[in-house]
Design an enzyme around this catalytic site. Structure first.
Site, PDB file in Angstrom:
ATOM      1  N   ARG A  28       0.839  -1.195   0.000  1.00 52.93           N
ATOM      2  CA  ARG A  28       0.000   0.000   0.000  1.00 52.93           C
ATOM      3  C   ARG A  28       0.875   1.247   0.000  1.00 52.93           C
ATOM      4  O   ARG A  28       0.979   1.949  -0.983  1.00 52.93           O
ATOM      5  CB  ARG A  28      -0.937  -0.017   1.210  1.00 52.93           C
ATOM      6  CG  ARG A  28      -1.847   1.206   1.316  1.00 52.93           C
ATOM      7  CD  ARG A  28      -2.820   1.007   2.457  1.00 52.93           C
ATOM      8  NE  ARG A  28      -3.643   2.179   2.689  1.00 52.93           N
ATOM      9  CZ  ARG A  28      -3.360   3.159   3.537  1.00 52.93           C
ATOM     10  NH1 ARG A  28      -2.246   3.109   4.255  1.00 52.93           N
ATOM     11  NH2 ARG A  28      -4.166   4.172   3.688  1.00 52.93           N
TER      12      ARG A  28
ATOM     13  N   LYS B 104      -7.577   6.449   6.203  1.00 59.07           N
ATOM     14  CA  LYS B 104      -8.440   7.393   5.502  1.00 59.07           C
ATOM     15  C   LYS B 104      -9.082   6.853   4.236  1.00 59.07           C
ATOM     16  O   LYS B 104     -10.167   7.269   3.866  1.00 59.07           O
ATOM     17  CB  LYS B 104      -7.641   8.660   5.164  1.00 59.07           C
ATOM     18  CG  LYS B 104      -7.218   9.445   6.406  1.00 59.07           C
ATOM     19  CD  LYS B 104      -6.454  10.682   6.007  1.00 59.07           C
ATOM     20  CE  LYS B 104      -6.019  11.482   7.224  1.00 59.07           C
ATOM     21  NZ  LYS B 104      -5.243  12.679   6.853  1.00 59.07           N
TER      22      LYS B 104
ATOM     23  N   SER C 261     -12.487  -3.325  -3.519  1.00 58.24           N
ATOM     24  CA  SER C 261     -13.029  -2.807  -2.266  1.00 58.24           C
ATOM     25  C   SER C 261     -14.527  -2.587  -2.405  1.00 58.24           C
ATOM     26  O   SER C 261     -14.989  -2.004  -3.388  1.00 58.24           O
ATOM     27  CB  SER C 261     -12.365  -1.477  -1.898  1.00 58.24           C
ATOM     28  OG  SER C 261     -11.016  -1.661  -1.553  1.00 58.24           O
TER      29      SER C 261
END
Length: 212
Positions: free
Chosen positions: A40, A138, A109
């Site tokens: 990530r 976030k 997602s």
């Protein structure tokens, strides 16, 4: 490399690793039995993410564990990752698979049944569902309050895909996520910020196994 077998899924983030480098965290997680690793690393340059991806590719390949890249199909291809995890605003699943090859793992997602069904129809290999609980990450949908385990159950019943719960998950609540129908759990801080990332990974895996 079958997402149906994933119990623990590490999402890397150096800024949440208590001053340790991501490679050390990944090595420890691999020793602890992690099933998948996602690169990530928000907040770093493309060049830095690419170089780190190359190093993680070596570590994960040696361990026989799949490496995926968050969002970036181009970086996934450049580091020879096993696949990519796409957000709702990223490239279509079919485009990612076309660029990475038919054998690539492509996740999406989701936070609703509709999104999960769309991902299944598009040919995704698994869905990441969250944020299950409130989290400070976030870019996880509904991160502030969390969607809860009832949504996990609804999505697991609605689609014939592995469901990976994400968002605010640790060893204390991972069992509830798995019991609701999740195949496994994806975490950041529960491993990266742990005093002992290897032990944290092993404990998380045991909790999920026991709850399934």
């Amino acid at each position: 490399m079958n997402p149906k077998e994933w119990r623990t899924y590490l999402v890397t983030q150096g800024s949440r690793s208590a001053g340790r480098d991501t490679e050390a965290i990944v090595e420890a997680a691999l020793d602890g039995g992690v099933d998948a690793v996602q690169l990530r690393e928000k907040g770093v340059s493309d060049a830095e993410r690419y170089e780190l991806g190359r190093r993680l590719r070596e570590l994960t390949a040696d361990a026989g564990v799949p490496l995926l890249v968050n969002d970036r199909v181009d970086i996934a291809g450049a580091v020879d990752a096993d696949g990519v995890h796409l957000g709702q605003s990223d490239l279509p699943v079919a485009v990612a698979r076309e660029r990475l090859g038919e054998e690539a793992v492509v996740g999406r997602s989701t936070s609703t049944v509709g999104e999960a069904r769309a991902a299944a129809e598009a040919g995704a290999d698994y869905v990441g569902v969250g944020a299950v609980y409130g989290t400070g990450t976030k870019d996880v949908p509904d991160a502030k309050d969390g969607i809860g385990t009832d949504r996990i159950r609804e999505i697991a019943e609605a689609v014939d895909l592995p469901v990976i719960g994400i968002g605010g998950i640790d060893a204390d609540n991972a069992g509830a996520v798995a019991a609701a129908g999740a195949t496994g759990v994806a975490v950041v801080s529960a491993i990266t910020a742990a005093d002992d990332p290897r032990a944290a990974t092993a404990a998380l895996r045991e909790v999920v196994d026991d709850a399934r």
